[in-house]
Scaffold this motif. Structure first.
Motif, mmCIF file in Angstrom:
data_model
loop_
_atom_site.group_PDB
_atom_site.id
_atom_site.type_symbol
_atom_site.label_atom_id
_atom_site.label_comp_id
_atom_site.label_asym_id
_atom_site.label_seq_id
_atom_site.Cartn_x
_atom_site.Cartn_y
_atom_site.Cartn_z
ATOM 1 N N THR A 141 0.856 -1.186 0.000
ATOM 2 C CA THR A 141 0.000 0.000 0.000
ATOM 3 C C THR A 141 0.890 1.233 0.000
ATOM 4 O O THR A 141 1.882 1.282 0.720
ATOM 5 N N SER A 142 0.557 2.221 -0.811
ATOM 6 C CA SER A 142 1.315 3.475 -0.840
ATOM 7 C C SER A 142 0.547 4.546 -0.080
ATOM 8 O O SER A 142 -0.624 4.380 0.239
ATOM 9 N N GLY A 143 1.242 5.669 0.214
ATOM 10 C CA GLY A 143 0.513 6.792 0.783
ATOM 11 C C GLY A 143 1.119 7.424 2.016
ATOM 12 O O GLY A 143 2.284 7.207 2.360
ATOM 13 N N LEU A 144 0.299 8.223 2.699
ATOM 14 C CA LEU A 144 0.731 9.105 3.776
ATOM 15 C C LEU A 144 0.836 8.402 5.126
ATOM 16 O O LEU A 144 -0.031 7.616 5.497
ATOM 17 N N MET A 145 1.908 8.720 5.846
ATOM 18 C CA MET A 145 2.147 8.150 7.174
ATOM 19 C C MET A 145 2.772 9.207 8.086
ATOM 20 O O MET A 145 3.456 10.112 7.628
ATOM 21 N N ILE A 146 2.539 9.041 9.398
ATOM 22 C CA ILE A 146 3.177 9.881 10.413
ATOM 23 C C ILE A 146 4.226 9.047 11.142
ATOM 24 O O ILE A 146 3.971 7.887 11.484
ATOM 25 N N TYR A 147 5.390 9.651 11.399
ATOM 26 C CA TYR A 147 6.383 9.062 12.299
ATOM 27 C C TYR A 147 6.733 10.102 13.357
ATOM 28 O O TYR A 147 6.968 11.271 13.016
ATOM 29 N N ALA A 268 -3.136 5.527 0.464
ATOM 30 C CA ALA A 268 -3.603 6.387 1.561
ATOM 31 C C ALA A 268 -3.390 7.839 1.135
ATOM 32 O O ALA A 268 -2.266 8.336 1.176
ATOM 33 N N TYR A 269 -4.466 8.521 0.724
ATOM 34 C CA TYR A 269 -4.253 9.821 0.073
ATOM 35 C C TYR A 269 -4.721 11.048 0.843
ATOM 36 O O TYR A 269 -4.423 12.181 0.452
ATOM 37 N N VAL A 270 -5.407 10.862 1.972
ATOM 38 C CA VAL A 270 -5.773 11.995 2.836
ATOM 39 C C VAL A 270 -5.452 11.619 4.281
ATOM 40 O O VAL A 270 -5.809 10.533 4.742
#
Length: 299
Positions: A141-147, A268-270
């Motif tokens: 899965t591609s997209g936005l993540m927080i670390y 994951a786009y938003v």
């Protein structure tokens, strides 16, 4: 005694004085003669100083009389990865967009993962921190993540994730044409002994999962669907899509062999959340992948 910085002489700065109160990024975009993407990159890559202090927060509030120094040196861009894009960075956390095919964190002997990419960047940019995993995306899965960049921020995000994250959306290409334009799937999800997640309309001892969906586009053979998560369970979208008899394309585990974009067609786009320290709303979105859109431009 001031320690000599061997990089000091390479760094060239353009100095500007603030006339009116404004958020930093907004002010930079209005006052710098360079592209929006280059300005954002300079800010993310620690190339902006306010009154001689390094600032990376795009919403840092500038006051009249503040002195802004903008690095014109190419050496300040220390983040390079084919697999991960740095979207936002401040002293507490980073937001990244990961490509499909890379793990969120190390597993077994696999060396390629987002955490390692970030840890290498922090070391290279002389930041005394590590990337702390807060949530995960599947490898494909591609997209936005927080670390998080420290343990305290990680714990706040993990402890209160459901209240901190107020909008999290994915886009997927599903096999077949959907019968309904929108709706909700809700059931219980549980792993079997082979670590395959399966659903049940009744409580099976697993976790309750709720997914809302909205069809964005469709052809005779495929549907472009937005998913909004009310809960974040393992493989939730993939299982719920299969439950609707329209599995995510390219899904080896829950799919039907339909693979038009030659990857798991889930992105994951938003990602919208309240900053765990400043409590400011943070809103990020990425374009729907071109390979997804191309399927629907051929109609």
């Amino acid at each position: 005694m001031k320690r000599h910085n061997p990089y000091q002489k390479q760094d060239k700065y353009e100095h500007l004085v603030v006339q009116q109160e404004a958020p930093l990024l907004e002010w930079l975009l209005a006052n710098l003669k360079q592209s929006k993407s280059k300005t954002k990159a300079t800010l993310q890559n620690r190339g902006i100083k306010v009154n001689k202090k390094l600032v990376t927060q795009f919403d840092f509030m500038l006051r009249p009389g503040d002195k802004v120094s903008v690095s014109t040196s190419k050496s300040n861009d220390k983040f390079h990865s084919r697999h991960v894009k740095l979207v936002y960075e401040d002293r507490y956390l980073v937001v990244v967009e990961k490509n499909h095919g890379i793990l969120s964190m190390a597993a077994g002997h696999s060396s390629l993962n987002v955490k390692k990419v970030l840890d290498d960047y922090f070391k290279k940019s002389r930041q005394k921190c590590n990337a702390h995993v807060v949530h995960r995306l599947d490898r494909d899965t591609s997209g936005l993540m927080i670390y998080a960049k420290d343990m305290q921020t990680e714990q706040i995000l993990e402890r209160d994730w459901h209240n901190i994250v107020y909008d999290r959306r994915y886009v997927a290409v599903l096999s077949g044409q959907m019968e309904e334009d929108n709706g909700t799937v809700a059931n219980w999800l549980k792993d079997n002994k082979a670590y395959v997640t399966y659903s049940s309309p009744e409580d099976n001892g697993g976790k309750y999962a709720v997914t809302h969906f909205q069809v964005l586009d469709s052809t005779e053979h495929h549907s472009l669907v937005e998913f909004k998560l009310e809960t974040g369970r393992k493989n939730q979208i993939r299982v719920h899509a299969a439950d609707m008899n329209h599995p995510v394309c390219g899904d080896i585990k829950y799919g039907n062999g339909d693979d038009p974009v030659h990857r798991l067609a889930l992105h994951a786009y938003v990602l919208c959340f309240y900053h765990p320290i400043t409590h400011q709303p943070m809103e990020f979105d990425t374009p729907i992948p071109v390979s997804f859109r191309t399927l629907f431009s051929k109609k």
